[in-house]
Every structure is written in C-alpha cells, then in structure tokens.
Design a protein around this motif. Structure first.
Motif, PDB file in Angstrom:
ATOM      1  N   ALA A   1      -5.730   1.657 -16.091  1.00  0.00           N
ATOM      2  CA  ALA A   1      -4.404   2.265 -16.222  1.00  0.00           C
ATOM      3  C   ALA A   1      -3.585   2.024 -14.961  1.00  0.00           C
ATOM      4  O   ALA A   1      -4.125   1.677 -13.912  1.00  0.00           O
ATOM      5  CB  ALA A   1      -4.560   3.763 -16.471  1.00  0.00           C
ATOM      6  N   GLY A   2      -2.295   2.251 -15.072  1.00  0.00           N
ATOM      7  CA  GLY A   2      -1.421   2.097 -13.920  1.00  0.00           C
ATOM      8  C   GLY A   2      -0.894   0.683 -13.791  1.00  0.00           C
ATOM      9  O   GLY A   2      -1.185  -0.191 -14.599  1.00  0.00           O
ATOM     10  N   HIS A   3      -0.092   0.483 -12.768  1.00  0.00           N
ATOM     11  CA  HIS A   3       0.484  -0.836 -12.502  1.00  0.00           C
ATOM     12  C   HIS A   3      -0.505  -1.720 -11.757  1.00  0.00           C
ATOM     13  O   HIS A   3      -1.380  -1.227 -11.050  1.00  0.00           O
ATOM     14  CB  HIS A   3       1.745  -0.713 -11.646  1.00  0.00           C
ATOM     15  N   THR A   4      -0.322  -3.010 -11.932  1.00  0.00           N
ATOM     16  CA  THR A   4      -1.035  -3.999 -11.121  1.00  0.00           C
ATOM     17  C   THR A   4      -0.003  -4.658 -10.226  1.00  0.00           C
ATOM     18  O   THR A   4       1.053  -5.096 -10.687  1.00  0.00           O
ATOM     19  CB  THR A   4      -1.725  -5.060 -11.997  1.00  0.00           C
TER      20      THR A   4
ATOM     21  N   ARG B   1       4.984  -6.813  -9.428  1.00  0.00           N
ATOM     22  CA  ARG B   1       4.356  -5.653 -10.055  1.00  0.00           C
ATOM     23  C   ARG B   1       4.541  -5.757 -11.558  1.00  0.00           C
ATOM     24  O   ARG B   1       5.571  -6.255 -12.026  1.00  0.00           O
ATOM     25  CB  ARG B   1       5.032  -4.381  -9.543  1.00  0.00           C
ATOM     26  N   THR B   2       3.554  -5.277 -12.307  1.00  0.00           N
ATOM     27  CA  THR B   2       3.692  -5.284 -13.762  1.00  0.00           C
ATOM     28  C   THR B   2       4.960  -4.519 -14.138  1.00  0.00           C
ATOM     29  O   THR B   2       5.297  -3.508 -13.520  1.00  0.00           O
ATOM     30  CB  THR B   2       2.482  -4.635 -14.465  1.00  0.00           C
ATOM     31  N   ARG B   3       5.652  -5.030 -15.142  1.00  0.00           N
ATOM     32  CA  ARG B   3       6.910  -4.415 -15.559  1.00  0.00           C
ATOM     33  C   ARG B   3       6.695  -3.012 -16.093  1.00  0.00           C
ATOM     34  O   ARG B   3       7.379  -2.093 -15.712  1.00  0.00           O
ATOM     35  CB  ARG B   3       7.596  -5.281 -16.611  1.00  0.00           C
ATOM     36  N   ASP B   4       5.749  -2.848 -16.999  1.00  0.00           N
ATOM     37  CA  ASP B   4       5.418  -1.538 -17.566  1.00  0.00           C
ATOM     38  C   ASP B   4       3.913  -1.404 -17.628  1.00  0.00           C
ATOM     39  O   ASP B   4       3.252  -2.246 -18.216  1.00  0.00           O
ATOM     40  CB  ASP B   4       5.996  -1.402 -18.989  1.00  0.00           C
ATOM     41  N   ALA B   5       3.387  -0.352 -17.015  1.00  0.00           N
ATOM     42  CA  ALA B   5       1.936  -0.145 -16.981  1.00  0.00           C
ATOM     43  C   ALA B   5       1.384  -0.150 -18.398  1.00  0.00           C
ATOM     44  O   ALA B   5       1.835   0.587 -19.259  1.00  0.00           O
ATOM     45  CB  ALA B   5       1.607   1.154 -16.282  1.00  0.00           C
TER      46      ALA B   5
ATOM     47  N   GLU C   1       0.831  -1.211   0.000  1.00  0.00           N
ATOM     48  CA  GLU C   1       0.000   0.000   0.000  1.00  0.00           C
ATOM     49  C   GLU C   1       0.862   1.257   0.000  1.00  0.00           C
ATOM     50  O   GLU C   1       0.497   2.259  -0.627  1.00  0.00           O
ATOM     51  CB  GLU C   1      -0.944   0.004   1.202  1.00  0.00           C
ATOM     52  N   ALA C   2       2.010   1.218   0.653  1.00  0.00           N
ATOM     53  CA  ALA C   2       2.915   2.367   0.674  1.00  0.00           C
ATOM     54  C   ALA C   2       3.611   2.573  -0.673  1.00  0.00           C
ATOM     55  O   ALA C   2       3.965   3.696  -1.027  1.00  0.00           O
ATOM     56  CB  ALA C   2       3.956   2.195   1.779  1.00  0.00           C
ATOM     57  N   GLN C   3       3.794   1.491  -1.438  1.00  0.00           N
ATOM     58  CA  GLN C   3       4.498   1.567  -2.720  1.00  0.00           C
ATOM     59  C   GLN C   3       3.581   1.882  -3.897  1.00  0.00           C
ATOM     60  O   GLN C   3       4.003   2.508  -4.861  1.00  0.00           O
ATOM     61  CB  GLN C   3       5.207   0.236  -3.010  1.00  0.00           C
ATOM     62  N   ALA C   4       2.348   1.444  -3.847  1.00  0.00           N
ATOM     63  CA  ALA C   4       1.425   1.568  -4.986  1.00  0.00           C
ATOM     64  C   ALA C   4       1.037   3.021  -5.221  1.00  0.00           C
ATOM     65  O   ALA C   4       0.840   3.789  -4.277  1.00  0.00           O
ATOM     66  CB  ALA C   4       0.181   0.722  -4.740  1.00  0.00           C
TER      67      ALA C   4
ATOM     68  N   PRO D   1      -1.539   6.032  -6.970  1.00  0.00           N
ATOM     69  CA  PRO D   1      -2.994   6.244  -6.869  1.00  0.00           C
ATOM     70  C   PRO D   1      -3.807   5.560  -7.969  1.00  0.00           C
ATOM     71  O   PRO D   1      -4.979   5.259  -7.761  1.00  0.00           O
ATOM     72  CB  PRO D   1      -3.137   7.766  -6.939  1.00  0.00           C
ATOM     73  N   ASP D   2      -3.207   5.282  -9.127  1.00  0.00           N
ATOM     74  CA  ASP D   2      -3.921   4.607 -10.220  1.00  0.00           C
ATOM     75  C   ASP D   2      -3.647   3.106 -10.261  1.00  0.00           C
ATOM     76  O   ASP D   2      -4.121   2.420 -11.158  1.00  0.00           O
ATOM     77  CB  ASP D   2      -3.539   5.220 -11.567  1.00  0.00           C
ATOM     78  N   ASP D   3      -2.860   2.605  -9.318  1.00  0.00           N
ATOM     79  CA  ASP D   3      -2.495   1.194  -9.304  1.00  0.00           C
ATOM     80  C   ASP D   3      -3.568   0.350  -8.629  1.00  0.00           C
ATOM     81  O   ASP D   3      -4.340   0.838  -7.821  1.00  0.00           O
ATOM     82  CB  ASP D   3      -1.170   0.995  -8.549  1.00  0.00           C
TER      83      ASP D   3
END
Length: 106
Positions: free
Chosen positions: A51-54, A98-102, A8-11, A13-15
């Motif tokens: 959009a964003g990372h997963t 985490r996804t490599r590239d959003a 949660e600290a790393q993600a 706002p769009d992740d």
C-alpha cells in the motif's frame, strides 16, 4: 545526499523508496542502503505491491529507456516527476518520481 534527504522528508510512513538502475548502485551501496533497488520492471512491480505510494530515484533516463523499455514505460505511464537534483555530469540529474495514485495504475 540531497535527493535522499528530500525524498525521505516527503514520503509517508506506508510509502516505499526505490532507487533504479544506475542510481541503485550509488544509493544501494553508499547513500541509502535502506532504499529498495530495482533494475527491471518485475523488480519495481514487487516494490509497488504494498500500500501507499512508490517513490523512485533514477539518473540517465535515456539509458533506462534503451536498456529496459518496459520499466521506462511504467515510469512514463504511472509516475509523475516531482523533483530533480542536478549534478555536474551532463544529463546526470537525480530525478524523483512518485506514483500518481497509490494502488491505482493508469
């Protein structure tokens, strides 16, 4: 709760944060009911659509690899391991990828 707090600290706002398979049971019911959950590749793809990372959290990767090889293949191809939180049960670390590239699939 350590893995939950860290991701949660790393993600951003769009992740999205998704707990997979056995970890989905623990996070979805107890530690982070606000996380999305996925048990199959189709369910993960639905989360990836925005959009964003997963970010995904899982445990017992061998179990996922045996039971849902398509889901495991996606993790191997499109996600990078960024952290692991080791527990007391052998092989039961909570792994964070985490996804490599959003928005870009390999």
């Amino acid at each position: 709760s350590g893995a939950r707090d860290w991701v949660e600290a790393q993600a951003g706002p769009d992740d999205r944060i998704v707990a997979l398979d056995l970890a989905a049971d623990a996070f979805g019911r107890h530690y982070a009911p606000h996380f999305e959950t996925a048990y199959t590749l189709t369910e993960l793809e639905a989360a990836e659509a925005a959009a964003g990372h997963t970010w995904v959290l899982y445990t017992f990767g061998g179990y996922i690899r045996a039971r849902e090889p398509d889901l495991w293949g996606r993790l191997e191809a499109d996600y990078e391991e960024v952290e692991a939180f080791f527990g007391t049960l052998g092989g039961g670390a909570i792994v964070v990828r985490r996804t490599r590239d959003a928005g870009v699939r390999n």
